[in-house]
Design a protein around this motif. Structure first.
Motif, short mmCIF file in Angstrom:
data_model
loop_
_atom_site.label_atom_id
_atom_site.label_comp_id
_atom_site.label_asym_id
_atom_site.label_seq_id
_atom_site.Cartn_x
_atom_site.Cartn_y
_atom_site.Cartn_z
N ASP A 424 0.83 -1.21 0.00
CA ASP A 424 0.00 0.00 0.00
C ASP A 424 0.87 1.26 0.00
O ASP A 424 1.86 1.36 0.75
CB ASP A 424 -0.89 0.03 1.24
CG ASP A 424 -1.97 -1.04 1.22
OD1 ASP A 424 -2.17 -1.66 0.16
OD2 ASP A 424 -2.61 -1.26 2.27
N GLY A 425 0.50 2.19 -0.84
CA GLY A 425 1.17 3.48 -0.86
C GLY A 425 2.54 3.47 -1.49
O GLY A 425 3.24 4.50 -1.46
N ALA A 426 2.97 2.38 -2.07
CA ALA A 426 4.29 2.32 -2.71
C ALA A 426 4.32 3.21 -3.95
O ALA A 426 3.31 3.41 -4.62
CB ALA A 426 4.65 0.89 -3.08
N THR A 427 5.52 3.74 -4.25
CA THR A 427 5.75 4.48 -5.48
C THR A 427 6.85 3.78 -6.25
O THR A 427 7.92 3.49 -5.69
CB THR A 427 6.16 5.93 -5.19
OG1 THR A 427 5.10 6.59 -4.49
CG2 THR A 427 6.44 6.68 -6.49
N ILE A 428 6.60 3.52 -7.53
CA ILE A 428 7.57 2.82 -8.37
C ILE A 428 8.09 3.83 -9.38
O ILE A 428 7.33 4.39 -10.18
CB ILE A 428 6.94 1.62 -9.10
CG1 ILE A 428 6.17 0.75 -8.10
CG2 ILE A 428 8.02 0.83 -9.83
CD1 ILE A 428 6.98 0.23 -6.94
N GLY A 429 9.40 4.07 -9.34
CA GLY A 429 9.99 5.04 -10.25
C GLY A 429 9.86 4.63 -11.70
O GLY A 429 9.98 3.45 -12.05
N GLY A 430 9.64 5.62 -12.56
CA GLY A 430 9.48 5.35 -13.98
C GLY A 430 10.65 4.59 -14.56
O GLY A 430 11.81 4.80 -14.18
#
Length: 465
Positions: A424-430
Protein backbone atom coordinates in the motif's frame (compact mmCIF):
# COMPACT_ATOMS: atom_id res chain seq x y z
CA UNK A 1 -50.87 -35.06 -26.07
CA UNK A 2 -47.33 -36.11 -26.97
CA UNK A 3 -45.52 -33.72 -29.33
CA UNK A 4 -42.70 -34.71 -31.69
CA UNK A 5 -40.82 -32.01 -33.59
CA UNK A 6 -39.10 -32.77 -36.88
CA UNK A 7 -36.71 -30.18 -38.31
CA UNK A 8 -35.51 -30.51 -41.90
CA UNK A 9 -31.82 -29.55 -42.15
CA UNK A 10 -30.39 -31.78 -44.88
CA UNK A 11 -30.14 -29.37 -47.80
CA UNK A 12 -26.87 -28.52 -49.46
CA UNK A 13 -27.69 -24.87 -50.04
CA UNK A 14 -26.04 -24.67 -53.46
CA UNK A 15 -26.92 -21.00 -53.89
CA UNK A 16 -25.02 -20.12 -50.72
CA UNK A 17 -21.86 -20.96 -52.71
CA UNK A 18 -20.17 -22.17 -49.55
CA UNK A 19 -18.60 -25.38 -48.23
CA UNK A 20 -20.39 -24.77 -44.93
CA UNK A 21 -23.76 -26.55 -44.50
CA UNK A 22 -26.51 -24.01 -45.10
CA UNK A 23 -28.13 -24.35 -41.67
CA UNK A 24 -24.82 -23.49 -39.98
CA UNK A 25 -24.64 -20.07 -41.62
CA UNK A 26 -25.20 -17.52 -38.90
CA UNK A 27 -27.96 -15.03 -38.28
CA UNK A 28 -27.39 -12.56 -35.43
CA UNK A 29 -24.21 -14.45 -34.58
CA UNK A 30 -25.83 -17.88 -34.24
CA UNK A 31 -26.39 -20.75 -36.73
CA UNK A 32 -29.83 -20.66 -38.30
CA UNK A 33 -30.59 -24.16 -37.02
CA UNK A 34 -29.67 -23.08 -33.48
CA UNK A 35 -32.35 -20.39 -33.62
CA UNK A 36 -34.96 -23.00 -34.53
CA UNK A 37 -33.88 -25.42 -31.80
CA UNK A 38 -33.81 -22.64 -29.21
CA UNK A 39 -37.41 -21.86 -30.10
CA UNK A 40 -38.65 -25.45 -30.15
CA UNK A 41 -36.93 -26.07 -26.84
CA UNK A 42 -39.66 -23.99 -25.20
CA UNK A 43 -42.50 -26.18 -26.53
CA UNK A 44 -42.01 -29.11 -24.12
CA UNK A 45 -41.79 -31.69 -26.90
CA UNK A 46 -41.19 -35.34 -26.06
CA UNK A 47 -38.53 -35.44 -28.77
CA UNK A 48 -36.86 -33.27 -31.40
CA UNK A 49 -35.59 -34.98 -34.53
CA UNK A 50 -33.21 -33.16 -36.86
CA UNK A 51 -32.91 -34.50 -40.40
CA UNK A 52 -29.37 -33.97 -41.66
CA UNK A 53 -27.69 -34.72 -44.96
CA UNK A 54 -25.13 -32.38 -46.49
CA UNK A 55 -22.38 -31.81 -43.92
CA UNK A 56 -24.23 -34.05 -41.47
CA UNK A 57 -21.23 -34.63 -39.20
CA UNK A 58 -20.61 -30.90 -38.75
CA UNK A 59 -24.26 -30.09 -38.16
CA UNK A 60 -24.80 -32.90 -35.66
CA UNK A 61 -21.60 -32.18 -33.73
CA UNK A 62 -22.36 -28.50 -33.31
CA UNK A 63 -25.99 -29.03 -32.28
CA UNK A 64 -24.99 -31.69 -29.75
CA UNK A 65 -22.57 -29.20 -28.19
CA UNK A 66 -25.11 -26.41 -28.05
CA UNK A 67 -28.12 -28.48 -26.94
CA UNK A 68 -26.53 -31.22 -24.88
CA UNK A 69 -29.45 -31.33 -22.43
CA UNK A 70 -32.25 -31.34 -25.02
CA UNK A 71 -34.20 -34.45 -26.11
CA UNK A 72 -32.46 -34.26 -29.46
CA UNK A 73 -31.80 -36.99 -32.03
CA UNK A 74 -30.67 -37.09 -35.65
CA UNK A 75 -31.58 -39.05 -38.75
CA UNK A 76 -29.90 -38.71 -42.12
CA UNK A 77 -31.33 -38.17 -45.57
CA UNK A 78 -28.87 -39.56 -48.11
CA UNK A 79 -29.40 -38.86 -50.95
CA UNK A 80 -31.74 -35.84 -50.78
CA UNK A 81 -34.83 -36.75 -52.79
CA UNK A 82 -37.23 -34.06 -51.67
CA UNK A 83 -39.01 -32.82 -48.55
CA UNK A 84 -41.33 -35.80 -48.34
CA UNK A 85 -38.38 -38.18 -48.60
CA UNK A 86 -36.68 -36.19 -45.80
CA UNK A 87 -39.55 -36.65 -43.35
CA UNK A 88 -39.80 -40.32 -44.31
CA UNK A 89 -36.37 -40.78 -42.72
CA UNK A 90 -37.81 -39.69 -39.37
CA UNK A 91 -40.74 -42.12 -39.47
CA UNK A 92 -38.92 -45.00 -37.68
CA UNK A 93 -38.24 -42.85 -34.61
CA UNK A 94 -41.71 -41.29 -34.38
CA UNK A 95 -44.32 -42.76 -32.02
CA UNK A 96 -47.68 -43.88 -33.34
CA UNK A 97 -49.66 -41.42 -31.25
CA UNK A 98 -49.59 -37.69 -30.71
CA UNK A 99 -48.77 -34.76 -32.98
CA UNK A 100 -45.78 -34.17 -35.25
CA UNK A 101 -44.70 -30.60 -35.91
CA UNK A 102 -42.51 -30.14 -39.00
CA UNK A 103 -40.25 -27.08 -39.27
CA UNK A 104 -37.33 -25.96 -41.45
CA UNK A 105 -33.77 -25.45 -40.25
CA UNK A 106 -33.22 -22.60 -42.73
CA UNK A 107 -36.23 -20.60 -41.49
CA UNK A 108 -34.63 -19.30 -38.31
CA UNK A 109 -37.03 -16.70 -36.95
CA UNK A 110 -40.15 -18.79 -36.36
CA UNK A 111 -41.58 -17.80 -32.97
CA UNK A 112 -42.71 -20.22 -30.29
CA UNK A 113 -46.20 -18.71 -30.17
CA UNK A 114 -46.64 -19.37 -33.90
CA UNK A 115 -45.35 -22.93 -33.66
CA UNK A 116 -47.69 -23.57 -30.74
CA UNK A 117 -50.62 -22.10 -32.67
CA UNK A 118 -49.91 -24.60 -35.44
CA UNK A 119 -49.90 -27.47 -32.94
CA UNK A 120 -53.15 -26.20 -31.40
CA UNK A 121 -54.78 -25.95 -34.85
CA UNK A 122 -53.88 -29.59 -35.46
CA UNK A 123 -55.33 -30.74 -32.12
CA UNK A 124 -54.36 -34.30 -32.96
CA UNK A 125 -56.99 -34.69 -35.67
CA UNK A 126 -56.42 -32.10 -38.40
CA UNK A 127 -53.61 -31.32 -40.85
CA UNK A 128 -52.56 -27.78 -39.99
CA UNK A 129 -50.52 -25.74 -42.47
CA UNK A 130 -48.68 -22.51 -41.74
CA UNK A 131 -49.53 -20.17 -44.61
CA UNK A 132 -48.96 -16.53 -45.42
CA UNK A 133 -49.94 -14.09 -48.15
CA UNK A 134 -46.95 -12.59 -49.97
CA UNK A 135 -46.80 -9.77 -52.49
CA UNK A 136 -44.26 -11.83 -54.43
CA UNK A 137 -44.95 -15.56 -53.96
CA UNK A 138 -42.32 -16.70 -56.49
CA UNK A 139 -40.76 -20.00 -55.50
CA UNK A 140 -43.35 -20.94 -52.89
CA UNK A 141 -45.98 -23.65 -53.05
CA UNK A 142 -49.42 -22.15 -53.66
CA UNK A 143 -52.42 -22.87 -51.42
CA UNK A 144 -55.32 -24.07 -53.59
CA UNK A 145 -58.70 -23.68 -51.92
CA UNK A 146 -62.32 -24.39 -52.74
CA UNK A 147 -64.05 -21.67 -54.78
CA UNK A 148 -65.48 -20.14 -51.61
CA UNK A 149 -62.02 -20.15 -50.01
CA UNK A 150 -63.23 -22.03 -46.97
CA UNK A 151 -61.22 -25.22 -47.36
CA UNK A 152 -57.70 -26.10 -48.48
CA UNK A 153 -57.64 -28.62 -51.32
CA UNK A 154 -53.94 -28.87 -52.20
CA UNK A 155 -50.52 -27.27 -52.28
CA UNK A 156 -49.03 -26.88 -55.73
CA UNK A 157 -45.27 -26.32 -55.97
CA UNK A 158 -44.21 -23.28 -58.01
CA UNK A 159 -42.55 -25.33 -60.75
CA UNK A 160 -45.67 -27.50 -61.17
CA UNK A 161 -48.21 -24.66 -60.98
CA UNK A 162 -50.26 -23.37 -63.88
CA UNK A 163 -50.30 -19.65 -64.69
CA UNK A 164 -53.60 -19.30 -62.85
CA UNK A 165 -52.20 -21.07 -59.81
CA UNK A 166 -49.07 -18.93 -59.85
CA UNK A 167 -51.33 -15.89 -59.48
CA UNK A 168 -52.32 -17.18 -56.02
CA UNK A 169 -50.58 -15.15 -53.31
CA UNK A 170 -51.34 -17.39 -50.31
CA UNK A 171 -48.37 -19.73 -49.98
CA UNK A 172 -47.21 -22.64 -47.88
CA UNK A 173 -44.31 -21.78 -45.60
CA UNK A 174 -42.91 -25.32 -45.37
CA UNK A 175 -44.23 -25.85 -41.84
CA UNK A 176 -47.10 -28.07 -40.75
CA UNK A 177 -48.50 -30.11 -37.86
CA UNK A 178 -50.30 -33.43 -38.29
CA UNK A 179 -51.58 -36.42 -36.31
CA UNK A 180 -48.52 -38.67 -36.21
CA UNK A 181 -50.30 -41.96 -37.01
CA UNK A 182 -52.03 -40.50 -40.06
CA UNK A 183 -48.83 -38.70 -41.18
CA UNK A 184 -46.89 -41.95 -41.26
CA UNK A 185 -49.51 -43.50 -43.54
CA UNK A 186 -49.57 -40.45 -45.82
CA UNK A 187 -45.80 -40.41 -46.14
CA UNK A 188 -45.76 -44.07 -47.14
CA UNK A 189 -48.00 -43.27 -50.12
CA UNK A 190 -45.91 -40.46 -51.62
CA UNK A 191 -44.75 -40.68 -55.25
CA UNK A 192 -42.27 -38.63 -57.25
CA UNK A 193 -44.46 -38.01 -60.30
CA UNK A 194 -43.71 -34.31 -60.70
CA UNK A 195 -41.46 -31.86 -62.55
CA UNK A 196 -38.61 -32.35 -60.11
CA UNK A 197 -38.83 -36.11 -59.76
CA UNK A 198 -38.89 -35.63 -55.97
CA UNK A 199 -41.09 -36.78 -53.11
CA UNK A 200 -42.96 -33.67 -52.01
CA UNK A 201 -44.17 -33.33 -48.43
CA UNK A 202 -46.87 -31.03 -49.77
CA UNK A 203 -48.57 -33.99 -51.48
CA UNK A 204 -49.89 -35.10 -48.09
CA UNK A 205 -52.50 -32.33 -48.41
CA UNK A 206 -54.24 -34.08 -51.30
CA UNK A 207 -54.04 -37.32 -49.29
CA UNK A 208 -55.72 -35.59 -46.34
CA UNK A 209 -58.54 -34.35 -48.56
CA UNK A 210 -59.01 -37.84 -49.96
CA UNK A 211 -59.00 -39.36 -46.44
CA UNK A 212 -61.49 -36.84 -45.11
CA UNK A 213 -58.94 -35.31 -42.75
CA UNK A 214 -59.71 -31.63 -42.28
CA UNK A 215 -57.01 -29.29 -43.62
CA UNK A 216 -56.74 -25.99 -41.76
CA UNK A 217 -54.38 -23.05 -41.92
CA UNK A 218 -52.67 -20.87 -39.33
CA UNK A 219 -50.76 -17.66 -39.97
CA UNK A 220 -47.68 -16.11 -38.32
CA UNK A 221 -47.78 -12.70 -36.70
CA UNK A 222 -45.05 -11.35 -39.00
CA UNK A 223 -43.66 -12.24 -42.40
CA UNK A 224 -40.11 -12.38 -41.02
CA UNK A 225 -41.02 -15.57 -39.12
CA UNK A 226 -41.42 -17.60 -42.28
CA UNK A 227 -38.70 -16.21 -44.53
CA UNK A 228 -36.23 -18.91 -45.54
CA UNK A 229 -32.62 -18.47 -46.59
CA UNK A 230 -31.23 -19.84 -49.84
CA UNK A 231 -28.55 -17.29 -50.73
CA UNK A 232 -26.19 -14.78 -49.11
CA UNK A 233 -28.48 -12.02 -50.36
CA UNK A 234 -31.48 -13.51 -48.56
CA UNK A 235 -29.42 -14.08 -45.42
CA UNK A 236 -28.28 -10.44 -45.38
CA UNK A 237 -31.83 -9.24 -45.93
CA UNK A 238 -33.14 -11.37 -43.07
CA UNK A 239 -30.29 -10.18 -40.82
CA UNK A 240 -31.24 -6.54 -41.40
CA UNK A 241 -34.92 -7.24 -40.80
CA UNK A 242 -34.11 -9.03 -37.58
CA UNK A 243 -31.75 -6.31 -36.37
CA UNK A 244 -34.29 -3.62 -37.20
CA UNK A 245 -36.91 -5.44 -35.14
CA UNK A 246 -34.52 -5.71 -32.20
CA UNK A 247 -33.64 -2.03 -32.48
CA UNK A 248 -37.30 -1.09 -32.45
CA UNK A 249 -37.92 -3.15 -29.30
CA UNK A 250 -35.01 -1.45 -27.54
CA UNK A 251 -36.12 2.03 -28.55
CA UNK A 252 -39.64 1.27 -27.38
CA UNK A 253 -38.04 0.37 -24.02
CA UNK A 254 -36.41 3.82 -23.91
CA UNK A 255 -32.95 3.22 -25.40
CA UNK A 256 -31.59 6.03 -27.54
CA UNK A 257 -30.00 4.54 -30.65
CA UNK A 258 -28.13 7.07 -32.77
CA UNK A 259 -29.06 5.10 -35.90
CA UNK A 260 -31.19 1.91 -35.69
CA UNK A 261 -29.85 0.83 -39.08
CA UNK A 262 -26.32 0.67 -37.67
CA UNK A 263 -26.88 -1.57 -34.66
CA UNK A 264 -26.23 -5.30 -34.18
CA UNK A 265 -27.41 -7.53 -31.34
CA UNK A 266 -26.12 -11.10 -31.45
CA UNK A 267 -27.47 -12.41 -28.17
CA UNK A 268 -29.38 -10.72 -25.35
CA UNK A 269 -29.19 -7.12 -24.17
CA UNK A 270 -30.68 -5.94 -20.87
CA UNK A 271 -30.90 -2.19 -20.48
CA UNK A 272 -31.70 0.29 -17.73
CA UNK A 273 -33.13 3.77 -18.13
CA UNK A 274 -31.61 6.51 -20.29
CA UNK A 275 -29.11 4.30 -22.10
CA UNK A 276 -27.47 5.82 -25.18
CA UNK A 277 -25.82 3.76 -27.93
CA UNK A 278 -23.95 5.38 -30.81
CA UNK A 279 -23.54 3.94 -34.31
CA UNK A 280 -21.92 0.66 -35.40
CA UNK A 281 -21.97 -1.03 -32.00
CA UNK A 282 -22.12 -4.83 -31.76
CA UNK A 283 -23.43 -6.66 -28.69
CA UNK A 284 -22.66 -10.39 -28.44
CA UNK A 285 -23.77 -13.02 -25.92
CA UNK A 286 -25.27 -11.72 -22.69
CA UNK A 287 -24.78 -7.99 -22.10
CA UNK A 288 -26.27 -5.83 -19.34
CA UNK A 289 -26.26 -2.03 -19.41
CA UNK A 290 -27.23 -0.10 -16.28
CA UNK A 291 -29.01 3.24 -16.02
CA UNK A 292 -27.41 6.20 -17.83
CA UNK A 293 -24.75 4.09 -19.57
CA UNK A 294 -23.34 5.63 -22.72
CA UNK A 295 -21.74 3.51 -25.45
CA UNK A 296 -19.62 5.34 -28.02
CA UNK A 297 -19.41 4.55 -31.70
CA UNK A 298 -17.83 1.36 -33.08
CA UNK A 299 -17.69 -0.61 -29.84
CA UNK A 300 -17.88 -4.41 -29.58
CA UNK A 301 -19.17 -5.74 -26.25
CA UNK A 302 -19.50 -9.44 -25.46
CA UNK A 303 -20.68 -11.15 -22.26
CA UNK A 304 -20.29 -8.14 -20.01
CA UNK A 305 -22.08 -6.11 -17.34
CA UNK A 306 -21.69 -2.35 -17.43
CA UNK A 307 -23.05 -0.60 -14.36
CA UNK A 308 -24.89 2.70 -14.01
CA UNK A 309 -23.32 5.85 -15.32
CA UNK A 310 -20.35 4.19 -17.00
CA UNK A 311 -19.12 5.62 -20.28
CA UNK A 312 -17.62 3.37 -22.94
CA UNK A 313 -15.79 5.62 -25.36
CA UNK A 314 -15.54 4.84 -29.11
CA UNK A 315 -13.65 1.85 -30.54
CA UNK A 316 -13.54 -0.04 -27.25
CA UNK A 317 -13.56 -3.86 -27.31
CA UNK A 318 -14.93 -5.67 -24.26
CA UNK A 319 -14.86 -9.47 -24.51
CA UNK A 320 -15.96 -11.31 -21.37
CA UNK A 321 -16.09 -14.69 -23.14
CA UNK A 322 -16.98 -17.46 -20.61
CA UNK A 323 -15.58 -15.64 -17.56
CA UNK A 324 -17.46 -12.42 -18.15
CA UNK A 325 -16.30 -8.82 -17.70
CA UNK A 326 -17.64 -6.13 -15.38
CA UNK A 327 -17.37 -2.35 -15.57
CA UNK A 328 -18.28 -0.60 -12.33
CA UNK A 329 -20.58 2.38 -11.92
CA UNK A 330 -19.23 5.68 -13.16
CA UNK A 331 -16.20 4.17 -14.86
CA UNK A 332 -14.66 5.62 -18.01
CA UNK A 333 -13.36 3.15 -20.60
CA UNK A 334 -11.52 3.94 -23.83
CA UNK A 335 -11.31 5.08 -26.51
CA UNK A 336 -9.44 2.16 -28.07
CA UNK A 337 -9.38 0.13 -24.85
CA UNK A 338 -9.57 -3.65 -24.61
CA UNK A 339 -11.09 -5.58 -21.71
CA UNK A 340 -10.59 -9.33 -21.95
CA UNK A 341 -12.15 -12.24 -20.02
CA UNK A 342 -12.02 -11.87 -16.26
CA UNK A 343 -11.66 -8.08 -16.27
CA UNK A 344 -13.54 -6.91 -13.16
CA UNK A 345 -13.52 -3.15 -12.69
CA UNK A 346 -14.83 -1.36 -9.62
CA UNK A 347 -16.52 2.03 -9.38
CA UNK A 348 -15.06 5.06 -11.15
CA UNK A 349 -12.18 3.14 -12.70
CA UNK A 350 -10.46 4.76 -15.68
CA UNK A 351 -9.09 2.61 -18.49
CA UNK A 352 -7.72 4.80 -21.27
CA UNK A 353 -6.58 4.51 -24.85
CA UNK A 354 -4.64 1.39 -25.84
CA UNK A 355 -4.87 -0.15 -22.38
CA UNK A 356 -5.51 -3.90 -22.14
CA UNK A 357 -6.90 -5.64 -19.05
CA UNK A 358 -7.12 -9.43 -18.75
CA UNK A 359 -8.15 -11.61 -15.78
CA UNK A 360 -7.60 -8.68 -13.42
CA UNK A 361 -9.58 -6.84 -10.77
CA UNK A 362 -9.27 -3.09 -10.35
CA UNK A 363 -10.73 -1.62 -7.17
CA UNK A 364 -12.64 1.66 -6.94
CA UNK A 365 -10.90 4.69 -8.38
CA UNK A 366 -7.97 2.85 -9.99
CA UNK A 367 -6.62 4.39 -13.18
CA UNK A 368 -4.61 3.12 -16.15
CA UNK A 369 -5.00 5.88 -18.66
CA UNK A 370 -2.46 5.22 -21.41
CA UNK A 371 -0.71 2.43 -23.32
CA UNK A 372 -0.57 -0.20 -20.57
CA UNK A 373 -1.15 -3.89 -19.90
CA UNK A 374 -2.65 -5.45 -16.76
CA UNK A 375 -2.82 -9.24 -16.90
CA UNK A 376 -3.49 -11.57 -13.95
CA UNK A 377 -3.40 -8.66 -11.53
CA UNK A 378 -5.17 -7.54 -8.38
CA UNK A 379 -5.16 -3.75 -8.25
CA UNK A 380 -6.18 -1.79 -5.17
CA UNK A 381 -8.12 1.42 -4.72
CA UNK A 382 -6.92 4.73 -6.19
CA UNK A 383 -3.93 3.15 -7.94
CA UNK A 384 -2.34 5.22 -10.70
CA UNK A 385 -0.79 2.90 -13.28
CA UNK A 386 1.60 4.72 -15.59
CA UNK A 387 1.78 4.86 -19.36
CA UNK A 388 3.71 2.04 -20.99
CA UNK A 389 3.76 -0.14 -17.87
CA UNK A 390 3.07 -3.86 -18.00
CA UNK A 391 2.63 -6.86 -15.75
CA UNK A 392 4.94 -9.60 -17.03
CA UNK A 393 2.60 -12.40 -15.99
CA UNK A 394 3.87 -15.29 -18.15
CA UNK A 395 7.22 -17.03 -17.60
CA UNK A 396 7.01 -19.13 -20.75
CA UNK A 397 5.18 -21.99 -19.06
CA UNK A 398 2.92 -20.64 -16.30
CA UNK A 399 0.92 -17.54 -15.44
CA UNK A 400 1.67 -15.63 -12.22
CA UNK A 401 -0.21 -12.92 -10.37
CA UNK A 402 0.69 -9.32 -9.59
CA UNK A 403 -0.79 -7.73 -6.46
CA UNK A 404 -0.84 -3.92 -6.27
CA UNK A 405 -2.01 -2.42 -2.98
CA UNK A 406 -4.13 0.66 -2.37
CA UNK A 407 -2.83 4.12 -3.35
CA UNK A 408 0.16 2.75 -5.27
CA UNK A 409 1.73 4.95 -7.95
CA UNK A 410 3.43 3.09 -10.78
CA UNK A 411 5.53 5.35 -13.01
CA UNK A 412 5.69 5.16 -16.78
CA UNK A 413 7.39 2.30 -18.63
CA UNK A 414 7.66 -0.08 -15.71
CA UNK A 415 7.82 -3.88 -15.93
CA UNK A 416 6.39 -5.80 -12.98
CA UNK A 417 7.65 -9.40 -13.19
CA UNK A 418 5.11 -11.65 -11.49
CA UNK A 419 4.68 -13.05 -8.95
CA UNK A 420 5.15 -9.74 -7.18
CA UNK A 421 3.42 -7.56 -4.59
CA UNK A 422 3.52 -3.78 -4.34
CA UNK A 423 2.58 -2.69 -0.81
CA UNK A 424 0.00 0.00 0.00
CA UNK A 425 1.17 3.48 -0.86
CA UNK A 426 4.29 2.32 -2.71
CA UNK A 427 5.75 4.48 -5.48
CA UNK A 428 7.57 2.82 -8.37
CA UNK A 429 9.99 5.04 -10.25
CA UNK A 430 9.48 5.35 -13.98
CA UNK A 431 11.41 2.92 -16.15
CA UNK A 432 11.86 0.36 -13.35
CA UNK A 433 11.89 -3.38 -13.89
CA UNK A 434 10.90 -5.10 -10.64
CA UNK A 435 11.35 -8.79 -9.87
CA UNK A 436 11.01 -8.45 -6.08
CA UNK A 437 8.23 -7.11 -3.86
CA UNK A 438 8.13 -3.36 -3.23
CA UNK A 439 7.54 -2.35 0.40
CA UNK A 440 4.56 -0.23 1.43
CA UNK A 441 4.98 3.52 1.58
CA UNK A 442 8.43 3.64 -0.02
CA UNK A 443 9.91 4.69 -3.35
CA UNK A 444 11.32 1.74 -5.25
CA UNK A 445 13.54 2.30 -8.27
CA UNK A 446 15.24 -0.41 -10.32
CA UNK A 447 17.07 0.96 -13.33
CA UNK A 448 20.63 1.44 -14.51
CA UNK A 449 22.51 4.58 -13.63
CA UNK A 450 22.39 7.18 -16.39
CA UNK A 451 25.70 7.71 -18.18
CA UNK A 452 26.81 10.24 -20.77
CA UNK A 453 29.94 9.25 -22.73
CA UNK A 454 32.02 12.05 -24.19
CA UNK A 455 33.96 11.20 -27.32
CA UNK A 456 31.46 8.59 -28.44
CA UNK A 457 30.91 8.68 -32.20
CA UNK A 458 27.75 7.49 -33.89
CA UNK A 459 28.45 4.78 -36.49
CA UNK A 460 28.40 5.90 -40.12
CA UNK A 461 27.49 4.03 -43.24
CA UNK A 462 30.45 2.60 -45.05
CA UNK A 463 31.33 4.37 -48.28
CA UNK A 464 30.31 2.55 -51.42
CA UNK A 465 33.24 1.06 -53.36
Amino acid sequence: MSLSIVIMAAGKGTRMKSSRPKVLHTLAGRPMLSHVLATTGTLQAAQQVVITGHGAELVEAQMRREFAQAPLSFVRQEPQLGTGHAVQQAVPVLPDEGITLILNGDVPLIEAVTAQALVDACAGERLALLTITLADPTGYGRIVRTPDGAQVLAIVEHKDATEAQRAITEVYTGMMAAPTRWLKQALAGLTNDNAQGEYYLTDVVARAVADGVAVVAAQPRDEVEVLGVNSPLQLADLERRHQQAQAVRLMEAGVRLADPARFDLRGSLEVGRDVEIDVNCVFVGCVQLGDDVRIGANCVIRNARIDAGAVIHPFTHIDGDKDGATVGAGSLIGPFARLRPGAQLGREVHIGNFVEVKNSTLADGAKANHLAYLGDATVGERVNYGAGSITANYDGANKHRTVIGNDVHVGSNCVLIAPITLGDGATIGGGSTLSKDAPAGQLTVARAKQLSLSGWVRPKKAAKP
